[in-house]
Design a protein around this motif. Structure first.
Motif, PDB file in Angstrom:
ATOM      1  N   GLY A 187      -4.938   8.957  -4.859  1.00 30.60           N
ATOM      2  CA  GLY A 187      -6.299   8.240  -3.848  1.00 30.60           C
ATOM      3  C   GLY A 187      -6.032   8.608  -2.549  1.00 30.60           C
ATOM      4  N   ARG A 188      -7.059   7.923  -1.687  1.00 34.94           N
ATOM      5  CA  ARG A 188      -7.167   8.643  -0.336  1.00 34.94           C
ATOM      6  C   ARG A 188      -6.873   7.079   0.584  1.00 34.94           C
ATOM      7  NH1 ARG A 188     -12.865   7.835   0.342  1.00 34.94           N
ATOM      8  NH2 ARG A 188     -12.875   6.931  -1.681  1.00 34.94           N
ATOM      9  N   ARG A 189      -5.997   7.385   1.505  1.00 37.04           N
ATOM     10  CA  ARG A 189      -5.444   6.514   2.755  1.00 37.04           C
ATOM     11  C   ARG A 189      -6.462   6.423   3.657  1.00 37.04           C
ATOM     12  NH1 ARG A 189       1.131   6.813   2.530  1.00 37.04           N
ATOM     13  NH2 ARG A 189       0.935   5.042   3.778  1.00 37.04           N
ATOM     14  N   LEU A 190      -7.137   5.389   3.853  1.00 35.74           N
ATOM     15  CA  LEU A 190      -8.044   5.247   5.091  1.00 35.74           C
ATOM     16  C   LEU A 190      -7.483   4.344   6.204  1.00 35.74           C
ATOM     17  CD1 LEU A 190     -11.484   4.978   2.835  1.00 35.74           C
ATOM     18  CD2 LEU A 190     -10.227   7.190   3.617  1.00 35.74           C
ATOM     19  N   ALA A 191      -7.426   5.038   7.370  1.00 33.64           N
ATOM     20  CA  ALA A 191      -7.101   4.366   8.642  1.00 33.64           C
ATOM     21  C   ALA A 191      -8.213   3.248   8.733  1.00 33.64           C
ATOM     22  CB  ALA A 191      -6.906   5.147   9.476  1.00 33.64           C
ATOM     23  N   VAL A 192      -7.902   2.110   9.077  1.00 38.86           N
ATOM     24  CA  VAL A 192      -8.831   0.999   9.268  1.00 38.86           C
ATOM     25  C   VAL A 192      -8.523   0.155  10.494  1.00 38.86           C
ATOM     26  CG1 VAL A 192     -10.108  -1.149   8.609  1.00 38.86           C
ATOM     27  CG2 VAL A 192      -9.434   0.807   6.911  1.00 38.86           C
ATOM     28  N   PRO A 193      -9.139   0.033  11.744  1.00 43.68           N
ATOM     29  CA  PRO A 193      -8.777  -0.686  12.890  1.00 43.68           C
ATOM     30  C   PRO A 193      -8.908  -2.064  12.492  1.00 43.68           C
ATOM     31  CG  PRO A 193     -10.428   0.919  13.416  1.00 43.68           C
ATOM     32  CD  PRO A 193     -10.179   1.088  12.108  1.00 43.68           C
ATOM     33  N   GLN A 203      -3.256  -1.678  13.758  1.00 41.62           N
ATOM     34  CA  GLN A 203      -3.939  -0.640  12.713  1.00 41.62           C
ATOM     35  C   GLN A 203      -3.443  -0.858  11.402  1.00 41.62           C
ATOM     36  OE1 GLN A 203      -5.801   2.129  14.029  1.00 41.62           O
ATOM     37  NE2 GLN A 203      -6.109   2.910  12.009  1.00 41.62           N
ATOM     38  N   GLY A 204      -4.272  -0.715  10.665  1.00 44.36           N
ATOM     39  CA  GLY A 204      -4.015  -0.855   9.065  1.00 44.36           C
ATOM     40  C   GLY A 204      -4.447   0.323   8.326  1.00 44.36           C
ATOM     41  N   GLU A 205      -4.655   0.160   6.885  1.00 42.25           N
ATOM     42  CA  GLU A 205      -5.031   1.130   6.057  1.00 42.25           C
ATOM     43  C   GLU A 205      -5.355   0.732   4.869  1.00 42.25           C
ATOM     44  OE1 GLU A 205      -2.272   4.467   5.446  1.00 42.25           O
ATOM     45  OE2 GLU A 205      -0.943   3.184   4.563  1.00 42.25           O
ATOM     46  N   ILE A 206      -6.122   1.323   4.096  1.00 47.00           N
ATOM     47  CA  ILE A 206      -6.348   1.017   2.669  1.00 47.00           C
ATOM     48  C   ILE A 206      -6.150   2.189   1.848  1.00 47.00           C
ATOM     49  CG2 ILE A 206      -8.157  -0.989   3.362  1.00 47.00           C
ATOM     50  CD1 ILE A 206     -10.282   1.033   2.541  1.00 47.00           C
ATOM     51  N   LEU A 207      -6.036   2.040   0.570  1.00 41.41           N
ATOM     52  CA  LEU A 207      -5.748   3.050  -0.497  1.00 41.41           C
ATOM     53  C   LEU A 207      -7.168   2.792  -1.433  1.00 41.41           C
ATOM     54  CD1 LEU A 207      -4.171   5.418  -1.875  1.00 41.41           C
ATOM     55  CD2 LEU A 207      -2.720   3.563  -3.262  1.00 41.41           C
ATOM     56  N   PRO A 239     -13.793   2.080  -9.487  1.00 40.04           N
ATOM     57  CA  PRO A 239     -13.207   2.636  -8.176  1.00 40.04           C
ATOM     58  C   PRO A 239     -12.573   1.604  -7.390  1.00 40.04           C
ATOM     59  CG  PRO A 239     -15.508   3.303  -8.621  1.00 40.04           C
ATOM     60  CD  PRO A 239     -15.099   2.555  -9.753  1.00 40.04           C
ATOM     61  N   THR A 240     -11.266   1.472  -7.152  1.00 38.62           N
ATOM     62  CA  THR A 240     -10.562   0.326  -6.769  1.00 38.62           C
ATOM     63  C   THR A 240     -10.121   0.777  -5.380  1.00 38.62           C
ATOM     64  OG1 THR A 240      -9.885  -0.227  -8.961  1.00 38.62           O
ATOM     65  CG2 THR A 240      -8.671  -1.162  -7.373  1.00 38.62           C
ATOM     66  N   ALA A 241      -9.850  -0.273  -4.508  1.00 39.96           N
ATOM     67  CA  ALA A 241      -9.237  -0.248  -3.070  1.00 39.96           C
ATOM     68  C   ALA A 241      -8.065  -1.319  -3.097  1.00 39.96           C
ATOM     69  CB  ALA A 241     -10.167  -0.648  -2.142  1.00 39.96           C
ATOM     70  N   TYR A 242      -6.993  -0.938  -2.625  1.00 42.13           N
ATOM     71  CA  TYR A 242      -5.842  -1.659  -2.395  1.00 42.13           C
ATOM     72  C   TYR A 242      -5.666  -2.039  -0.936  1.00 42.13           C
ATOM     73  CZ  TYR A 242      -5.087  -0.163  -7.394  1.00 42.13           C
ATOM     74  OH  TYR A 242      -5.240  -0.068  -8.696  1.00 42.13           O
ATOM     75  N   VAL A 243      -5.407  -3.090  -0.784  1.00 39.58           N
ATOM     76  CA  VAL A 243      -5.354  -3.830   0.691  1.00 39.58           C
ATOM     77  C   VAL A 243      -4.275  -4.698   0.789  1.00 39.58           C
ATOM     78  CG1 VAL A 243      -6.420  -4.978   2.339  1.00 39.58           C
ATOM     79  CG2 VAL A 243      -7.904  -3.928   0.820  1.00 39.58           C
ATOM     80  N   GLU A 244      -3.573  -4.384   2.060  1.00 43.09           N
ATOM     81  CA  GLU A 244      -2.169  -5.355   2.117  1.00 43.09           C
ATOM     82  C   GLU A 244      -2.422  -6.512   3.198  1.00 43.09           C
ATOM     83  OE1 GLU A 244       1.925  -4.106   4.104  1.00 43.09           O
ATOM     84  OE2 GLU A 244       1.251  -2.745   2.522  1.00 43.09           O
ATOM     85  N   SER A 245      -2.383  -7.841   2.916  1.00 43.76           N
ATOM     86  CA  SER A 245      -2.508  -8.563   3.908  1.00 43.76           C
ATOM     87  C   SER A 245      -1.559  -8.512   4.863  1.00 43.76           C
ATOM     88  CB  SER A 245      -2.437 -10.108   3.238  1.00 43.76           C
ATOM     89  OG  SER A 245      -1.332 -10.387   2.702  1.00 43.76           O
ATOM     90  N   VAL A 254       0.710  -1.377   0.036  1.00 43.02           N
ATOM     91  CA  VAL A 254      -0.033   0.107  -0.019  1.00 43.02           C
ATOM     92  C   VAL A 254       0.832   1.210  -0.096  1.00 43.02           C
ATOM     93  CG1 VAL A 254      -1.565   1.229   1.334  1.00 43.02           C
ATOM     94  CG2 VAL A 254      -2.057  -1.018   1.035  1.00 43.02           C
ATOM     95  N   GLU A 255       2.006   1.303   0.783  1.00 44.65           N
ATOM     96  CA  GLU A 255       2.868   2.397   0.871  1.00 44.65           C
ATOM     97  C   GLU A 255       3.207   2.853  -0.418  1.00 44.65           C
ATOM     98  OE1 GLU A 255       6.674   4.223   3.461  1.00 44.65           O
ATOM     99  OE2 GLU A 255       6.071   2.059   3.547  1.00 44.65           O
ATOM    100  N   VAL A 256       3.947   1.879  -1.188  1.00 39.99           N
ATOM    101  CA  VAL A 256       4.416   2.132  -2.463  1.00 39.99           C
ATOM    102  C   VAL A 256       3.599   2.391  -3.578  1.00 39.99           C
ATOM    103  CG1 VAL A 256       5.377   0.744  -4.512  1.00 39.99           C
ATOM    104  CG2 VAL A 256       6.330   0.480  -2.490  1.00 39.99           C
ATOM    105  N   LEU A 257       2.282   1.774  -3.461  1.00 38.25           N
ATOM    106  CA  LEU A 257       1.248   2.377  -4.673  1.00 38.25           C
ATOM    107  C   LEU A 257       0.898   3.740  -4.185  1.00 38.25           C
ATOM    108  CD1 LEU A 257      -0.861  -0.646  -4.973  1.00 38.25           C
ATOM    109  CD2 LEU A 257       0.786   0.168  -6.392  1.00 38.25           C
TER     110      LEU A 257
END
Length: 383
Positions: free
Chosen positions: A58-64, A74-78, A88-94, A49-52
């Motif tokens: 895009g928006r980086r959204l914090a996700v508990p 704490q995670g985040e999605i882009l 519309p696409t979301a990027y998630v890092e396992s 996610v950080e690299v992308l």
């Protein structure tokens, strides 16, 4: 001189952008007039996610979320909202929820670790309004074939009397059904991974990756058998699941997370290809005079589908020299040259070798070491 710097992360020490920054600083210490272009990379594992986020709008959204043992994390999605009619696409890092780096050595036990936290991240991506969710797979501490992920999406595995199963891969031998249907709102799922292992068998998730996650030989047999049972459950319970799930390429990625995504009707794509396309790497390579890449350990696995192999091959195809910087180098010179690597330098050697504490120094002072090695390289290579 145009120097293209496109490293992977140095696992446990520096992110890919941090590696690139250290290399650029060192190069400019010696050759301030050269143009150094940073294109940090990830193949779907930690840093995806950080690299992308550094390459696309895009928006980086914090996700508990929770870690592999169910503790708060704490995670985040882009999330991207294309204005050209795209999806519309979301990027998630396992790795943010399932990552091996989230556990200490004595906490690693794939019999009980869970992918539930990744399910929470995917659920947040669905709720963000995305119509496609791209999930970077890699660096996981789990071996539950996505059972936890499915539970977080509303399809928890249950035993034959209807009781929900505990976390982990070991209990999946008792799985009989799923308690509900996954709540995905017809969102398209894509697994970004360069692992093509099947779910089970000699080359499956448990046998190949289980030991590095803390599995004993007995654990590996138990987990492999349990995942085979669970694959059958997924085939029976999910209409979107392809036949022969356990044997499909990529199903074994990230402890079987690939299998869960395939069972949900998703598909696997090359993580490194996806990232390189999004950051415009091909155009940057076409304009470069020298390529510098790297990772924490440059070993025999590096030349089999990892970031360094892809970069070295692309440089070779363009007739460009490619230099690898790594914490440790154990790949033979001839083997590396065949893959397109011109030279390889080790931080362990820079700090005096293993016999003089080089390993410890490479782990505690990686940015300093990279800057010094890069400055020396500039003296050799800069026009």
């Amino acid at each position: 001189m145009r120097v293209l710097i496109c490293p992977d992360k140095f696992a446990g020490t520096l992110s890919a952008p941090e590696v690139a920054a250290a290399v650029i600083a060192g190069w400019h210490d010696t050759a301030p007039g050269d143009q150094a272009i940073a294109r940090p990379l990830a193949d779907g594992g930690p840093g995806f996610v950080e690299v992308l986020a550094g390459a696309v709008a895009g928006r980086r959204l914090a996700v508990p979320t929770v870690d592999p043992l169910g503790r708060p994390a704490q995670g985040e999605i882009l999330v991207t909202d294309p204005d050209d009619g795209g999806v519309p696409t979301a990027y998630v890092e396992s790795a943010q929820a399932c990552g091996l780096h989230l556990l200490s050595e004595d906490e690693r036990d794939p019999k009980i670790t869970t992918s539930y936290g990744l399910g929470l991240l995917i659920a947040a991506a669905v709720e963000s309004g995305a119509r496609r969710v791209v999930i970077g797979l890699g660096g996981s501490a789990t071996n539950d074939a996505g059972a936890g992920l499915l539970a977080a999406l509303g399809a928890a595995p249950i035993d034959e009397i209807g009781h929900a199963l505990p976390y982990g891969g070991a209990v999946l031998g008792s799985a009989s059904a799923l308690a509900g249907a996954p709540r995905l709102r017809e969102v398209e799922l894509v697994a970004a991974t360069d692992v093509d292992n099947p779910l089970t068998g000699l080359h499956g998730a448990s046998n190949v990756y289980g030991p590095q996650k803390g599995a004993s030989r007995e654990d590996v047999f138990l987990l492999d058998s349990a995942l085979e049972v669970f694959a059958g459950v997924l085939e029976r319970e999910l209409p979107t699941c392809p036949p022969d799930l356990a044997t499909l390429p990529g199903a074994g990625a990230a402890g079987g997370l690939g299998a869960a995504i395939l069972a949900l009707g998703g598909r696997c794509e090359s993580g490194i290809a996806l990232v390189t396309d999004m950051i415009g790497l091909a155009a940057a390579l076409d304009e470069a005079d020298l390529v510098i890449t790297g990772e924490g350990s440059f070993d025999h696995q590096s030349l089999r589908g990892k970031v360094v192999a892809g970069i070295a091959g692309a440089a070779r195809d363009r007739g460009l020299p490619c230099v690898v910087l790594a914490g440790r180098v154990s790949t033979g010179r001839r083997e590396a040259a065949a893959a397109g690597v011109t030279e390889a330098y080790s931080l362990v050697d820079h700090f005096g070798g293993e016999e003089h504490g080089g390993v410890e120094q490479a782990m505690t002072r990686p940015a300093e070491g990279l800057r010094a090695v890069s400055a020396r390289l500039a003296g050799q290579w800069s026009r």
